[in-house]
Design a protein around this motif. Structure first.
Motif, PDB file in Angstrom:
ATOM      1  N   GLU A   1      34.027 102.087  78.661  1.00  0.00           N
ATOM      2  CA  GLU A   1      35.472 102.007  78.886  1.00  0.00           C
ATOM      3  C   GLU A   1      36.157 103.352  78.704  1.00  0.00           C
ATOM      4  N   LYS A   2      35.639 104.151  77.804  1.00  0.00           N
ATOM      5  CA  LYS A   2      36.201 105.485  77.576  1.00  0.00           C
ATOM      6  C   LYS A   2      36.111 106.339  78.845  1.00  0.00           C
ATOM      7  N   LYS A   3      35.124 106.019  79.677  1.00  0.00           N
ATOM      8  CA  LYS A   3      34.918 106.769  80.917  1.00  0.00           C
ATOM      9  C   LYS A   3      35.409 106.005  82.147  1.00  0.00           C
ATOM     10  N   GLY A   4      36.256 104.981  81.900  1.00  0.00           N
ATOM     11  CA  GLY A   4      36.861 104.265  83.015  1.00  0.00           C
ATOM     12  C   GLY A   4      36.017 103.145  83.593  1.00  0.00           C
ATOM     13  N   ARG A   5      34.944 102.773  82.939  1.00  0.00           N
ATOM     14  CA  ARG A   5      34.122 101.654  83.398  1.00  0.00           C
ATOM     15  C   ARG A   5      34.550 100.401  82.643  1.00  0.00           C
ATOM     16  N   THR A   6      33.930  99.263  82.937  1.00  0.00           N
ATOM     17  CA  THR A   6      34.382  98.002  82.360  1.00  0.00           C
ATOM     18  C   THR A   6      33.296  97.289  81.556  1.00  0.00           C
ATOM     19  N   LYS A   7      33.751  96.357  80.731  1.00  0.00           N
ATOM     20  CA  LYS A   7      32.828  95.499  79.978  1.00  0.00           C
ATOM     21  C   LYS A   7      31.972  94.702  80.958  1.00  0.00           C
TER      22      LYS A   7
ATOM     23  N   ALA B   1      32.553 100.383  74.518  1.00  0.00           N
ATOM     24  CA  ALA B   1      33.521 101.456  74.250  1.00  0.00           C
ATOM     25  C   ALA B   1      33.147 102.734  74.995  1.00  0.00           C
ATOM     26  N   LYS B   2      31.862 103.054  75.004  1.00  0.00           N
ATOM     27  CA  LYS B   2      31.404 104.260  75.709  1.00  0.00           C
ATOM     28  C   LYS B   2      31.726 104.151  77.194  1.00  0.00           C
TER      29      LYS B   2
ATOM     30  N   ALA C   1      28.405 105.432  82.054  1.00  0.00           N
ATOM     31  CA  ALA C   1      29.477 106.266  81.493  1.00  0.00           C
ATOM     32  C   ALA C   1      29.640 107.585  82.247  1.00  0.00           C
TER      33      ALA C   1
END
Length: 117
Positions: free
Chosen positions: A23-29, A20-21, A105
């Motif tokens: 993805e919140k910054k535009g990165r991926t799982k 979540a941290k 992130a």
């Protein structure tokens, strides 16, 4: 001596927070998984197995297939403490992972996060 509660926390409980941290910054799982794999040697299948088993952090790192020797290059502050100054090995590994997720992130490139030259 009692163990820090982080040692007995299931990795699977914290993993979604890492994702979540990021993805919140535009990165991926997938990038989170790549960072975890770089640090620990878990491939996607083995990582998923650890998540399914609800493995605690202490066991997660103790049974890691191949801890990356380049992790010693990870420097900086996490939770107000310099990761390179943490003496207890398991806590240092946990904080290395925290630092890598923080860098992800913050938008660092993967080659810098993975300490590639």
């Amino acid at each position: 001596m009692t163990k820090h509660r982080m040692y007995t926390t299931a990795f699977a409980n914290v993993y979604p927070l890492y994702v979540a941290k990021a993805e919140k910054k535009g990165r991926t799982k997938a990038e989170v998984d790549q960072v975890i794999s770089w640090l620990t040697g878990y491939d996607p299948k083995a990582l998923e197995a650890q998540l399914q088993k609800q493995t605690d952090f202490e066991t997660f790192f103790a049974k890691a297939p191949k801890i990356n020797p380049s992790r010693a290059l990870i420097k900086g502050m996490v939770c107000g403490v310099r990761v390179e100054d943490i003496e207890e090995p398991t806590m240092r590994e946990i904080r290395y992972l925290d630092k890598l997720i923080d860098e992800l992130a913050r938008g660092k490139t993967m080659d810098k996060i993975l300490r590639e030259t």
